[in-house]
Design a protein around this motif. Structure first.
Motif, PDB file in Angstrom:
ATOM      1  N   UNK A 159      61.568 -13.439-101.006  1.00 18.35           N
ATOM      2  CA  UNK A 159      62.409 -14.302-101.571  1.00 18.35           C
ATOM      3  C   UNK A 159      61.687 -15.576-102.095  1.00 18.35           C
ATOM      4  N   UNK A 160      61.059 -15.585-103.148  1.00 15.18           N
ATOM      5  CA  UNK A 160      60.259 -16.843-103.712  1.00 15.18           C
ATOM      6  C   UNK A 160      60.948 -17.570-104.940  1.00 15.18           C
ATOM      7  N   UNK A 161      62.098 -17.682-104.507  1.00 16.22           N
ATOM      8  CA  UNK A 161      63.086 -18.550-105.568  1.00 16.22           C
ATOM      9  C   UNK A 161      62.482 -19.919-105.598  1.00 16.22           C
ATOM     10  N   UNK A 162      61.815 -20.613-104.367  1.00 12.56           N
ATOM     11  CA  UNK A 162      61.514 -21.813-104.371  1.00 12.56           C
ATOM     12  C   UNK A 162      60.081 -21.988-104.663  1.00 12.56           C
ATOM     13  N   UNK A 163      59.432 -21.118-105.079  1.00 11.71           N
ATOM     14  CA  UNK A 163      57.833 -21.196-105.209  1.00 11.71           C
ATOM     15  C   UNK A 163      57.914 -21.967-106.339  1.00 11.71           C
ATOM     16  N   UNK A 164      56.651 -22.841-106.279  1.00 12.29           N
ATOM     17  CA  UNK A 164      56.308 -23.763-107.048  1.00 12.29           C
ATOM     18  C   UNK A 164      56.827 -25.153-106.657  1.00 12.29           C
ATOM     19  N   UNK A 165      57.575 -25.366-105.520  1.00 12.45           N
ATOM     20  CA  UNK A 165      58.213 -26.646-104.948  1.00 12.45           C
ATOM     21  C   UNK A 165      57.498 -26.763-103.576  1.00 12.45           C
ATOM     22  N   UNK A 166      57.040 -27.872-103.547  1.00 12.90           N
ATOM     23  CA  UNK A 166      56.168 -28.260-102.312  1.00 12.90           C
ATOM     24  C   UNK A 166      54.830 -27.491-102.453  1.00 12.90           C
ATOM     25  N   UNK A 167      53.899 -27.560-101.172  1.00 12.30           N
ATOM     26  CA  UNK A 167      52.579 -27.029-101.366  1.00 12.30           C
ATOM     27  C   UNK A 167      52.489 -25.454-101.485  1.00 12.30           C
ATOM     28  N   UNK A 168      51.327 -25.113-101.894  1.00 12.91           N
ATOM     29  CA  UNK A 168      51.243 -23.497-102.364  1.00 12.91           C
ATOM     30  C   UNK A 168      50.125 -23.326-101.297  1.00 12.91           C
ATOM     31  N   UNK A 169      50.777 -22.605-100.313  1.00 12.16           N
ATOM     32  CA  UNK A 169      49.639 -22.186 -99.184  1.00 12.16           C
ATOM     33  C   UNK A 169      49.496 -20.730 -99.151  1.00 12.16           C
ATOM     34  N   UNK A 170      50.294 -19.837 -99.708  1.00 16.36           N
ATOM     35  CA  UNK A 170      50.285 -18.586 -99.458  1.00 16.36           C
ATOM     36  C   UNK A 170      50.431 -17.421-100.757  1.00 16.36           C
ATOM     37  N   UNK A 171      49.639 -16.699-101.040  1.00 15.42           N
ATOM     38  CA  UNK A 171      49.760 -15.800-102.182  1.00 15.42           C
ATOM     39  C   UNK A 171      51.309 -15.373-102.331  1.00 15.42           C
ATOM     40  N   UNK A 172      51.593 -14.846-103.341  1.00 17.22           N
ATOM     41  CA  UNK A 172      53.093 -14.373-103.669  1.00 17.22           C
ATOM     42  C   UNK A 172      52.830 -12.751-102.692  1.00 17.22           C
ATOM     43  N   UNK A 173      54.014 -12.406-102.607  1.00 18.65           N
ATOM     44  CA  UNK A 173      54.103 -10.823-101.934  1.00 18.65           C
ATOM     45  C   UNK A 173      53.472  -9.828-103.046  1.00 18.65           C
ATOM     46  N   UNK A 174      53.753 -10.151-104.113  1.00 17.57           N
ATOM     47  CA  UNK A 174      53.159  -9.208-105.318  1.00 17.57           C
ATOM     48  C   UNK A 174      51.763  -9.345-105.544  1.00 17.57           C
ATOM     49  N   UNK A 175      51.269 -10.282-105.215  1.00 16.18           N
ATOM     50  CA  UNK A 175      49.772 -10.319-105.267  1.00 16.18           C
ATOM     51  C   UNK A 175      49.120 -10.046-103.998  1.00 16.18           C
ATOM     52  N   UNK A 176      49.727 -10.293-102.813  1.00 17.70           N
ATOM     53  CA  UNK A 176      49.016 -10.186-101.497  1.00 17.70           C
ATOM     54  C   UNK A 176      49.060  -8.455-101.027  1.00 17.70           C
ATOM     55  N   UNK A 177      49.974  -7.852-101.641  1.00 18.59           N
ATOM     56  CA  UNK A 177      50.096  -6.356-101.076  1.00 18.59           C
ATOM     57  C   UNK A 177      50.604  -5.668-102.120  1.00 18.59           C
TER      58      UNK A 177
END
Length: 94
Positions: A4-22
């Motif tokens: 659930x990456x609904x808050x992606x873009x808020x705060x620091x971006x430290x991890x790749x998205x699940x769709x990108x990572x796997x």
């Protein structure tokens, strides 16, 4: 892997998205939280698993006809101005 990456873009971006990572990772995203647009019910699933996307598309046809016209118009405007909206939303988070 479902994220659930609904808050992606808020705060620091430290991890790749699940769709990108796997290769079978599934990322859930949307506009209402990350762009500070409550009430705009526009979201998405992202994955590299084409078979999964086809199945989701089949099921979606039975659950959703379309998003409201105002939400669609606001979504286009938000995506065209996403950098500004992310800066504004992050000013509250930082």
């Amino acid at each position: 892997l479902f994220a659930d990456e609904i808050y992606r873009g808020l705060g620091p971006r430290t991890l790749a998205s699940a769709a990108t990572a796997y290769d079978k990772g599934i990322s859930l995203g949307g506009l209402s939280k990350s762009m500070g647009m409550p009430g705009v019910r526009i979201g998405w699933l992202a994955t590299r698993d084409a078979r999964f996307l086809r199945r989701v598309a089949e099921l979606r046809d039975y659950t959703t006809i379309c998003s409201s016209a105002p939400s669609q118009i606001l979504a286009v405007a938000a995506l065209q101005n996403r950098d500004h909206l992310w800066r504004r939303a992050n000013a509250y988070v930082d």
